[in-house]
Design a protein around this motif. Structure first.
Motif, PDB file in Angstrom:
ATOM      1  N   MET A 118      -0.779  36.731  21.926  1.00 13.77           N
ATOM      2  CA  MET A 118      -1.743  35.994  22.743  1.00 13.77           C
ATOM      3  C   MET A 118      -1.989  36.707  24.070  1.00 13.77           C
ATOM      4  N   MET A 119      -0.932  37.276  24.665  1.00 11.00           N
ATOM      5  CA  MET A 119      -1.069  37.970  25.944  1.00 11.00           C
ATOM      6  C   MET A 119      -1.906  39.234  25.819  1.00 11.00           C
ATOM      7  N   GLU A 120      -1.923  39.825  24.635  1.00  7.69           N
ATOM      8  CA  GLU A 120      -2.693  41.048  24.421  1.00  7.69           C
ATOM      9  C   GLU A 120      -4.166  40.776  24.162  1.00  7.69           C
ATOM     10  N   GLU A 121      -4.530  39.530  23.930  1.00  3.15           N
ATOM     11  CA  GLU A 121      -5.933  39.201  23.716  1.00  3.15           C
ATOM     12  C   GLU A 121      -6.714  39.374  25.017  1.00  3.15           C
ATOM     13  N   PRO A 122      -7.917  39.943  24.968  1.00  2.00           N
ATOM     14  CA  PRO A 122      -8.642  40.293  26.201  1.00  2.00           C
ATOM     15  C   PRO A 122      -9.024  39.099  27.066  1.00  2.00           C
ATOM     16  N   ASP A 123      -9.227  37.927  26.468  1.00  2.92           N
ATOM     17  CA  ASP A 123      -9.676  36.768  27.236  1.00  2.92           C
ATOM     18  C   ASP A 123      -8.523  35.909  27.746  1.00  2.92           C
ATOM     19  N   THR A 124      -7.290  36.363  27.581  1.00  5.57           N
ATOM     20  CA  THR A 124      -6.135  35.577  28.006  1.00  5.57           C
ATOM     21  C   THR A 124      -5.763  35.907  29.450  1.00  5.57           C
ATOM     22  N   GLU A 125      -5.553  34.881  30.251  1.00  2.71           N
ATOM     23  CA  GLU A 125      -5.086  35.062  31.626  1.00  2.71           C
ATOM     24  C   GLU A 125      -3.567  34.911  31.635  1.00  2.71           C
ATOM     25  N   VAL A 126      -2.862  35.941  32.086  1.00  3.51           N
ATOM     26  CA  VAL A 126      -1.400  35.955  32.087  1.00  3.51           C
ATOM     27  C   VAL A 126      -0.908  35.822  33.525  1.00  3.51           C
ATOM     28  N   VAL A 127      -0.009  34.871  33.749  1.00  2.40           N
ATOM     29  CA  VAL A 127       0.577  34.645  35.068  1.00  2.40           C
ATOM     30  C   VAL A 127       2.097  34.707  34.927  1.00  2.40           C
ATOM     31  N   HIS A 128       2.722  35.520  35.766  1.00  6.92           N
ATOM     32  CA  HIS A 128       4.184  35.618  35.778  1.00  6.92           C
ATOM     33  C   HIS A 128       4.726  34.612  36.783  1.00  6.92           C
ATOM     34  N   VAL A 129       5.463  33.617  36.286  1.00  6.26           N
ATOM     35  CA  VAL A 129       6.061  32.583  37.134  1.00  6.26           C
ATOM     36  C   VAL A 129       7.506  32.974  37.403  1.00  6.26           C
ATOM     37  N   ASP A 130       7.807  33.294  38.650  1.00  6.00           N
ATOM     38  CA  ASP A 130       9.139  33.749  39.047  1.00  6.00           C
ATOM     39  C   ASP A 130       9.829  32.630  39.830  1.00  6.00           C
ATOM     40  N   SER A 131      10.943  32.133  39.337  1.00  4.95           N
ATOM     41  CA  SER A 131      11.660  31.032  39.985  1.00  4.95           C
ATOM     42  C   SER A 131      12.955  31.532  40.606  1.00  4.95           C
ATOM     43  N   TYR A 132      13.309  30.914  41.720  1.00  4.41           N
ATOM     44  CA  TYR A 132      14.560  31.257  42.394  1.00  4.41           C
ATOM     45  C   TYR A 132      14.922  30.099  43.322  1.00  4.41           C
ATOM     46  N   GLN A 133      16.179  30.054  43.760  1.00  3.10           N
ATOM     47  CA  GLN A 133      16.611  28.984  44.658  1.00  3.10           C
ATOM     48  C   GLN A 133      15.990  29.181  46.049  1.00  3.10           C
ATOM     49  N   TRP A 134      15.110  28.261  46.503  1.00  2.00           N
ATOM     50  CA  TRP A 134      14.573  27.106  45.808  1.00  2.00           C
ATOM     51  C   TRP A 134      13.073  27.141  45.993  1.00  2.00           C
ATOM     52  N   SER A 135      12.433  28.074  45.326  1.00  2.00           N
ATOM     53  CA  SER A 135      10.995  28.226  45.480  1.00  2.00           C
ATOM     54  C   SER A 135      10.422  28.934  44.255  1.00  2.00           C
ATOM     55  N   TRP A 136       9.106  29.192  44.322  1.00  9.59           N
ATOM     56  CA  TRP A 136       8.388  29.830  43.224  1.00  9.59           C
ATOM     57  C   TRP A 136       7.528  30.953  43.762  1.00  9.59           C
ATOM     58  N   GLN A 137       7.306  31.966  42.955  1.00  9.51           N
ATOM     59  CA  GLN A 137       6.315  32.997  43.213  1.00  9.51           C
ATOM     60  C   GLN A 137       5.501  33.211  41.943  1.00  9.51           C
ATOM     61  N   PHE A 138       4.203  33.411  42.130  1.00 13.34           N
ATOM     62  CA  PHE A 138       3.297  33.552  40.988  1.00 13.34           C
ATOM     63  C   PHE A 138       2.593  34.908  41.104  1.00 13.34           C
ATOM     64  N   HIS A 139       2.782  35.736  40.094  1.00 17.80           N
ATOM     65  CA  HIS A 139       2.284  37.110  40.117  1.00 17.80           C
ATOM     66  C   HIS A 139       1.090  37.238  39.168  1.00 17.80           C
ATOM     67  N   TYR A 140       0.027  37.857  39.672  1.00 20.58           N
ATOM     68  CA  TYR A 140      -1.219  38.023  38.923  1.00 20.58           C
ATOM     69  C   TYR A 140      -1.590  39.495  38.859  1.00 20.58           C
ATOM     70  N   GLN A 141      -2.480  39.798  37.932  1.00 20.06           N
ATOM     71  CA  GLN A 141      -3.109  41.116  37.872  1.00 20.06           C
ATOM     72  C   GLN A 141      -4.599  40.914  37.618  1.00 20.06           C
ATOM     73  N   HIS A 142      -5.412  41.456  38.527  1.00 18.16           N
ATOM     74  CA  HIS A 142      -6.861  41.311  38.410  1.00 18.16           C
ATOM     75  C   HIS A 142      -7.515  42.668  38.588  1.00 18.16           C
ATOM     76  N   GLU A 143      -8.156  43.131  37.519  1.00 15.67           N
ATOM     77  CA  GLU A 143      -8.848  44.423  37.525  1.00 15.67           C
ATOM     78  C   GLU A 143      -7.920  45.545  37.969  1.00 15.67           C
ATOM     79  N   GLY A 144      -6.699  45.512  37.439  1.00 13.48           N
ATOM     80  CA  GLY A 144      -5.747  46.579  37.707  1.00 13.48           C
ATOM     81  C   GLY A 144      -4.962  46.437  38.992  1.00 13.48           C
TER      82      GLY A 144
END
Length: 285
Positions: A118-144
């Motif tokens: 599913m992640m390899e499909e061209p129309d899929t938006e992939v977001v990396h959700v990184d969790s740690y004590q005690w917060s979140w970070q969300f990593h994206y990739q847009h046009e490289g």
């Protein structure tokens, strides 16, 4: 007389069940929420008539034998035993098929290989959700270009895959309004796939909770979840990527400037050292 009243109660219960069945349910916020809601409604549709019938028989037995002096032994009735055994088997089969129909969907449960596809499909938006004590970070990739956000922004009407990791202890991504929940393990990635309905777009953000106790700051481990229309999301991602590129360019220029300054200072030091070494023999002579 009592039988007529009992029949009336049962009829009213069945009418209520029919009304519940034909009443349109609230629109699901995501395709995942839709699958889960369908199973819940099916199980409720089975449980309601069974409950009404069992309670009706119970009240009837209490009323009919309310004046009995002593209990009478029951008599064997094979037809009745076969009937309720078969009915139970049918109900369990129905529940199993309904649950399997939902859990068989990749938007509810899937293998890592399915998520990778599913992640390899061209129309899929992939977001990396990184969790740690005690917060979140969300990593994206847009046009490289990679960029990071402190809130989870998701597009509506597009397939989304969340790649979930943990830096330290066990956490869990839980977005009740969108029907999403998945554990986050340290050293191992888990995945969530969904497609959010356009009706879920709103001005107020949804809330992402950590659903696994992870220490003293667990109750404050929250994040905003913003659902945007496709065009608005593309614009937001482009702006974030542009800011990340500019920040990276500024950092590169600053590093190059520092390196140039250090090199100049080094050359000056070397020149001074050479001059001193030449002057020293002359003074000695």
């Amino acid at each position: 007389m009592f039988r007529k009243r009992l029949a009336s109660v049962l009829a009213m219960g069945l009418v209520g069940l029919v009304v519940f069945a034909v009443d349109p349910a609230a629109a699901a916020s995501s395709i995942t929420d839709q699958y889960i809601g369908n199973v819940s409604n099916l199980l409720l549709a089975v449980a309601l008539p069974i409950t009404i019938i069992v309670e009706g028989i119970l009240f009837y037995a209490i009323w009919k034998f309310r004046k009995a002096d002593e209990a009478k032994p029951t008599q064997e009735n094979r037809r009745l035993e076969i009937t309720w055994t078969a009915a139970t088997a049918v109900v369990l089969l129905f529940v199993g098929l309904a649950a399997y129909g939902a859990m068989g969907s990749p938007y509810v449960m899937a293998s890592d290989q399915q998520y990778q596809q599913m992640m390899e499909e061209p129309d899929t938006e992939v977001v990396h959700v990184d969790s740690y004590q005690w917060s979140w970070q969300f990593h994206y990739q847009h046009e490289g270009t990679n960029f990071t956000s402190n809130k989870l922004v998701l597009p509506a009407d597009q397939q989304v895959v969340l790649k979930i990791t943990s830096r330290d202890v066990l956490h869990a991504v839980h977005i009740p309004a969108l029907g999403l929940k998945k554990d986050a393990f340290p050293g191992h990635a888990t995945y969530l796939a969904t497609e959010i309905d356009p009706s879920a777009v709103q001005d107020e953000p949804y809330v992402l909770y950590c659903a696994e106790f992870c220490g003293a700051g667990h109750s404050n481990m929250l994040a905003d979840v913003v659902v945007m229309d496709q065009g608005e999301y593309d614009q937001w991602a482009s702006e974030q990527a542009q800011q990340a590129s500019q920040s990276e360019s500024s950092s590169s220029d600053s590093s190059a400037s520092n390196e140039s300054t250090n090199a100049t200072e080094t050359n000056t030091t070397d020149t001074n050292a050479t001059a001193e070494s030449v002057t020293a023999p002359a003074l000695a002579a």
